[in-house]
Scaffold this active site. Structure first.
Site, PDB file in Angstrom:
ATOM      1  N   ILE A  83      13.138   6.551  -9.327  1.00  0.00           N
ATOM      2  CA  ILE A  83      13.739   5.219  -9.246  1.00  0.00           C
ATOM      3  C   ILE A  83      12.690   4.142  -9.404  1.00  0.00           C
ATOM      4  O   ILE A  83      12.766   3.298 -10.298  1.00  0.00           O
ATOM      5  CB  ILE A  83      14.498   5.042  -7.908  1.00  0.00           C
ATOM      6  CG1 ILE A  83      15.628   6.056  -7.796  1.00  0.00           C
ATOM      7  CG2 ILE A  83      15.027   3.622  -7.781  1.00  0.00           C
ATOM      8  CD1 ILE A  83      16.370   5.987  -6.478  1.00  0.00           C
ATOM      9  N   GLY A 134       6.035   2.175  -5.456  1.00  0.00           N
ATOM     10  CA  GLY A 134       5.426   1.111  -4.674  1.00  0.00           C
ATOM     11  C   GLY A 134       3.946   1.350  -4.490  1.00  0.00           C
ATOM     12  O   GLY A 134       3.336   2.201  -5.143  1.00  0.00           O
ATOM     13  N   PHE A 181       2.483   2.519  -1.822  1.00  0.00           N
ATOM     14  CA  PHE A 181       2.147   3.658  -0.972  1.00  0.00           C
ATOM     15  C   PHE A 181       3.013   4.878  -1.245  1.00  0.00           C
ATOM     16  O   PHE A 181       2.960   5.834  -0.484  1.00  0.00           O
ATOM     17  CB  PHE A 181       2.267   3.264   0.506  1.00  0.00           C
ATOM     18  CG  PHE A 181       1.466   2.054   0.861  1.00  0.00           C
ATOM     19  CD1 PHE A 181       0.088   2.111   0.927  1.00  0.00           C
ATOM     20  CD2 PHE A 181       2.087   0.845   1.114  1.00  0.00           C
ATOM     21  CE1 PHE A 181      -0.657   0.994   1.242  1.00  0.00           C
ATOM     22  CE2 PHE A 181       1.352  -0.277   1.435  1.00  0.00           C
ATOM     23  CZ  PHE A 181      -0.024  -0.209   1.499  1.00  0.00           C
ATOM     24  N   GLY A 182       3.828   4.860  -2.279  1.00  0.00           N
ATOM     25  CA  GLY A 182       4.648   6.024  -2.558  1.00  0.00           C
ATOM     26  C   GLY A 182       5.585   5.793  -3.720  1.00  0.00           C
ATOM     27  O   GLY A 182       5.615   4.713  -4.327  1.00  0.00           O
ATOM     28  N   LYS A 211      11.941   8.715  -0.511  1.00  0.00           N
ATOM     29  CA  LYS A 211      10.623   8.105  -0.647  1.00  0.00           C
ATOM     30  C   LYS A 211       9.568   9.156  -0.343  1.00  0.00           C
ATOM     31  O   LYS A 211       9.561   9.740   0.745  1.00  0.00           O
ATOM     32  CB  LYS A 211      10.474   6.911   0.296  1.00  0.00           C
ATOM     33  CG  LYS A 211       9.163   6.163   0.134  1.00  0.00           C
ATOM     34  CD  LYS A 211       9.116   4.921   1.020  1.00  0.00           C
ATOM     35  CE  LYS A 211       7.817   4.157   0.819  1.00  0.00           C
ATOM     36  NZ  LYS A 211       7.746   2.928   1.657  1.00  0.00           N
ATOM     37  N   ASP A 220       6.373  -7.570   5.671  1.00  0.00           N
ATOM     38  CA  ASP A 220       6.288  -7.447   4.207  1.00  0.00           C
ATOM     39  C   ASP A 220       7.608  -7.866   3.577  1.00  0.00           C
ATOM     40  O   ASP A 220       8.094  -7.228   2.637  1.00  0.00           O
ATOM     41  CB  ASP A 220       5.936  -6.013   3.809  1.00  0.00           C
ATOM     42  CG  ASP A 220       5.461  -5.924   2.359  1.00  0.00           C
ATOM     43  OD1 ASP A 220       5.027  -6.960   1.822  1.00  0.00           O
ATOM     44  OD2 ASP A 220       5.528  -4.830   1.780  1.00  0.00           O
TER      45      ASP A 220
END
Length: 881
Positions: A36, A39, A41-42, A57, A151
């Site tokens: 999909i 980011g 961190f993953g 995730k 965030d």
């Protein structure tokens, strides 16, 4: 007569009913459909389980450890698990494997608001108000439950199938719950008033959400959340067991090795962390308790000591040694000869080959089959590690046997010539106390720490090791002789006569001195291949040498107090060498720091450039003062030595300066460290403490052997440590200096100023989002992050003008959210009463019609995420985890 068991209604024999214990699912039960997004961190994938779609995730544990984000992964999982709100993404499972952490969340097909904003350009005021209202309710819910998002941005606002906003990506959030979440926290989390959706979780989901995330689980170990995967357990067992590749039939031994060698907690740090306790305990057991043992005891090299520091590797070494011992016993082989005999009697190539075969678990010379090897391995016992003779010899021979053998012959001839020349010098002291010949084997018996070519076999650490391993009686524990240099008024610091008193050890120092001065030594400390390289274990052969030792284990204690607090220490070492260095100052052993061209009366006393520079910088005055203290202390025991003025004599001054520099060259040793030894009985301990802030670089012409780690910098006179001491005090913890986390455009000023912050940082980010919704661009956007930070601190907001001008209500709402003072910043209460949000039904927002409702082609359509991915040049077509 047989009895018939009663049957149940189904016709099956009645018995104890089995109740299936709930367990979390495995990640193998999910099927990846497509990626999909990605980011910082993953990566996020579309997954399917039992016909239902999820957003999975995936975060790599190694990346989280390298980025120091382990606690943030835990915070994200906890924040999502505690949240039951229609405006926050629902978390179903928290799973993990040996390498990854998986957060299984609900899939929102509408994409993120950032992608929608790229398509729209900017939102009209009504659309922006609805999105900001739902985001405000989500923030208020989080803040009431002790969670700060930190965030918030359009990228982390997802659009549901009905077009509503849901917050996601809690990777930078802060959860004030100062403990791990439990079942009660998840079950009793209050949700919105009378929600239509049921937020109940299955037992498997609850177990997965409260499981511990094992970031330091040993490689291949089974995770605690997946206890029933038998097939995986067998495969992992085969990968880990060292014997599985050799003999798979030997199940009992493999099981034993698996249980004993890897029986650690899932959270036990094995690979990246080094345990120091086993090495210290073994050090005490070998050298600290008794010196009466006459057994041959080898020292571990630096690499071997690291292996033994790890519980897993230590047990492997233990079984290897026990295997060798059992094999030798069963075959009735004679004991291994001492290391000196092996090195001197055999050719290096033959020696290398034999030792490699001796230490190898699978001997190439073994004509037996694998079954024979398995039989020998089954004889492994649980006896402790006794010796590492063979391993130490192999380590030494593989590293330097060839070079050492070639250079040893040349050095012997050169030293013999120099010794004859030095013995021909006629001084009163030589006539009074003739020099006794020294055996070559006492000088060249061990290569030692490989600092440089000249210092290969003359490591001063050897004498300390002999002291610890012998019970010989010492004869020189009372007074020690002193080097008496002649006075001279010349500027070249000439030595007119070299007077030495002595015994065998003193003439040995002359030879060491001559050897050391043949080549110019580098100023940079060379790297030691082995910090613990004493290969000679034949103690009985060196009784005479040990009887003439200058160290007494009962009277002369090592400077143990310096091992903990000295800033001159190098990493991975101990202060044990300073025990010998103290003797080098008190005795005439300081001659080893002098540079000799020829052993004649007109030789020049020279200092290393580092020491000369230290003298020019004013260090010499303090050194001379401390020299006086040492000399006065020694003169009380030496009535036959004439009094010398150390202040007026340049020769004496420089000589003692070299002595003290030599003494303060404190080198740590990782394995033989004296732990609880006092320095009260040291006659020179007070003087040595007075000059401990001399730079370790000023070490005369004797370069220091250190590990390839960073040297400790020079400590200033003020005594301020370079690192803050670890906090073990009671009371309130100091304010933690946190890193600046988040996206630059949405950071609050208190974050940039590293001030304590709270939930107000989320309201600042909401004001930035409101401005971006109405204009299409963040208010503080600029070319570089540094310029963005300057705009934030200056609160430089470029308000649109003319036809693009914002309404007064919108501009005022942005102003109260972007208030620089966090205590005066607006929150949900102020927004509810603001004119911009006048017509908002705050209690029924989740049922209001939304301006945009996604229309996907099918349930697996991810096209609504493509706009943001394309704008950020993200390629998510790959399936790599």
């Amino acid at each position: 007569m047989s009895t018939v068991e009663p049957l149940s209604d189904e016709g099956v024999a009645a018995g104890p009913r089995r109740i299936e214990v709930p367990r979390p699912p495995s990640i193998e039960e999910f099927t990846i459909v497509k990626p999909i997004s990605r980011g910082a961190f993953g990566k996020v994938y579309l997954g399917r389980k039992a016909g239902r779609l999820y957003a999975v995730k995936v975060m790599k544990k190694a990346d989280m450890i390298n980025k120091n984000m382990v606690h943030q992964v835990q915070a994200e999982r906890d924040a999502l698990a505690l949240s039951k709100s229609p405006f926050i993404v629902h978390l179903y499972y928290s799973l993990q494997s040996a390498n990854n952490v998986y957060l299984v969340m609900e899939y929102l097909i509408g994409g993120d608001v950032k992608s929608l904003l790229h398509i729209y350009g900017y939102f009209d005021e009504e659309m922006a108000v609805k999105y900001i209202s739902e985001a405000a309710l989500a923030l208020d819910y989080l803040h009431r439950h002790g969670i700060i998002h930190r965030d918030l941005k359009p990228d982390n606002m997802l659009i549901s199938n009905q077009g509503h906003i849901k917050l996601t990506d809690f990777g930078l959030s802060r959860v004030t719950l100062n403990r791990e979440i439990n079942m009660i926290d998840i079950l009793t989390t209050p949700s919105m008033a009378k929600p239509k959706h049921d937020y109940s979780r299955t037992p498997g989901q609850l177990l997965s959400l409260i499981s511990s995330l094992g970031f330091y689980t040993p490689v291949g170990m089974k995770m605690p959340i997946n206890p029933n995967s038998g097939g995986a357990s067998d495969s992992l067992h085969e990968v880990i067991s060292p014997l599985s590749m050799i003999e798979k039939e030997n199940t009992p031994l493999s099981t034993k090795l698996f249980k004993t060698g890897l029986d650690t907690s899932p959270l036990t740090p094995v690979m990246p962390v080094r345990s120091l306790t086993p090495a210290l305990l073994q050090s005490r057991e070998r050298f600290g308790a008794s010196t009466a043992s006459s057994q041959s005891c080898m020292y571990l090299s630096s690499m071997e000591s690291e292996c033994c520091s790890s519980p897993r590797l230590e047990k492997d070494v233990k079984q290897t040694e026990d295997e060798m011992c059992s094999t030798g016993t069963s075959n009735s082989r004679p004991p291994l000869p001492s290391s000196r005999e092996v090195l001197n009697s055999k050719d290096p190539k033959v020696l290398k080959k034999e030792l490699e075969s001796a230490i190898s678990p699978i001997s190439s010379n073994d004509c037996g089959s694998r079954q024979k090897l398995g039989t020998e391995r089954s004889e492994i016992t649980d006896t402790p590690v006794t010796t590492l003779d063979t391993k130490g010899i192999v380590r030494k021979c593989l590293s330097e046997n060839k070079i050492w053998e070639e250079k040893l012959v040349a050095r012997r001839e050169m030293t013999n010539e120099m010794l004859e020349t030095a013995s021909s010098q006629q001084s009163p002291l030589f006539l009074k106390d003739p020099v006794q010949p020294v055996k070559e084997e006492e000088i060249f018996e061990k290569p030692g720490v490989k600092r440089s070519f000249e210092l290969v076999d003359t490591s001063p650490c050897q004498e300390l090791n002999y002291v610890k391993k012998t019970n010989a009686e010492y004869k020189r524990g009372c007074w020690i002789s002193e080097l008496s240099a002649s006075k001279s008024t010349g500027l070249t610091t000439e030595i007119q006569s070299l007077m030495l008193s002595g015994e065998i050890c003193e003439s040995k120092e002359i030879m060491r001195c001559i050897d050391r001065q043949q080549t110019e030594k580098p100023l940079v400390p060379t790297v030691a291949k082995n910090l613990l390289c004493d290969l000679d274990a034949d103690h009985e052969k060196d009784k005479e040498y040990m009887n003439s030792s200058l160290l007494c284990a009962d009277d002369e204690k090592p400077l143990g107090a310096l091992s903990a607090d000295s800033d001159l220490s190098f990493p991975e070492t101990s202060v044990s060498e300073s025990h010998l260095e103290k003797q080098l100052v008190d005795l005439d052993k300081g001659v080893k720091d002098l540079s000799f061209e020829e052993p004649k009366a007109e030789d020049l006393l020279t200092m290393s450039p580092n020491c000369q520079e230290a003298s020019r910088n004013g260090v010499e005055a303090d050194v001379v003062q401390n020299c006086t203290m040492l000399c006065c202390e020694q003169d009380n025991h030496q009535k036959h030595t004439e009094e010398t003025d150390t202040i007026s004599s340049p020769s004496e001054k420089m000589t003692e300066t070299v002595h003290l520099f030599r003494k303060n060259n404190v080198v740590f040793r990782s394995y033989n460290s004296p732990i609880n030894v006092s320095n009260v009985s040291d006659p020179c301990s007070m003087a040595s403490l007075d000059i401990m802030d001399l730079s370790p670089a000023c070490s005369g012409s004797y370069p220091t052997a250190i590990t390839p780690l960073q040297k400790t910098p020079r400590q200033g006179d003020a005594g301020t440590p370079y690192r803050t001491p670890k906090s073990v005090r009671r009371g309130a913890a100091p304010v933690e200096g946190e890193r600046i986390l988040g996206t630059p455009d949405y950071l609050a000023p208190e974050l940039l100023l590293t001030k304590p912050h709270g939930s107000a940082v989320d309201w600042w980010a909401l004001g930035v989002c409101l401005f971006e919704f109405l204009t299409g661009i963040p208010p503080f956007n600029d070319e570089t992050p540094a310029q963005v930070f300057q705009n934030i601190l200056k609160r430089d907001i470029p308000w649109p003008e003319g036809e693009e001008k914002l309404s007064d209500n919108a501009q005022n709402a942005i102003d109260i959210l972007l208030t620089f003072d966090s205590t005066k910043r607006a929150g949900l209460k102020e927004l509810k009463h603001h004119p911009l949000f006048h017509g908002v039904d705050w209690d029924n927002l989740q049922n209001q019609p939304m301006p945009f409702i996604p229309q996907p082609d099918d349930e697996t359509d991810t096209s609504y995420f493509e706009a943001r991915n394309n704008a950020q040049h993200l390629t998510v077509s790959g399936f790599s985890l």
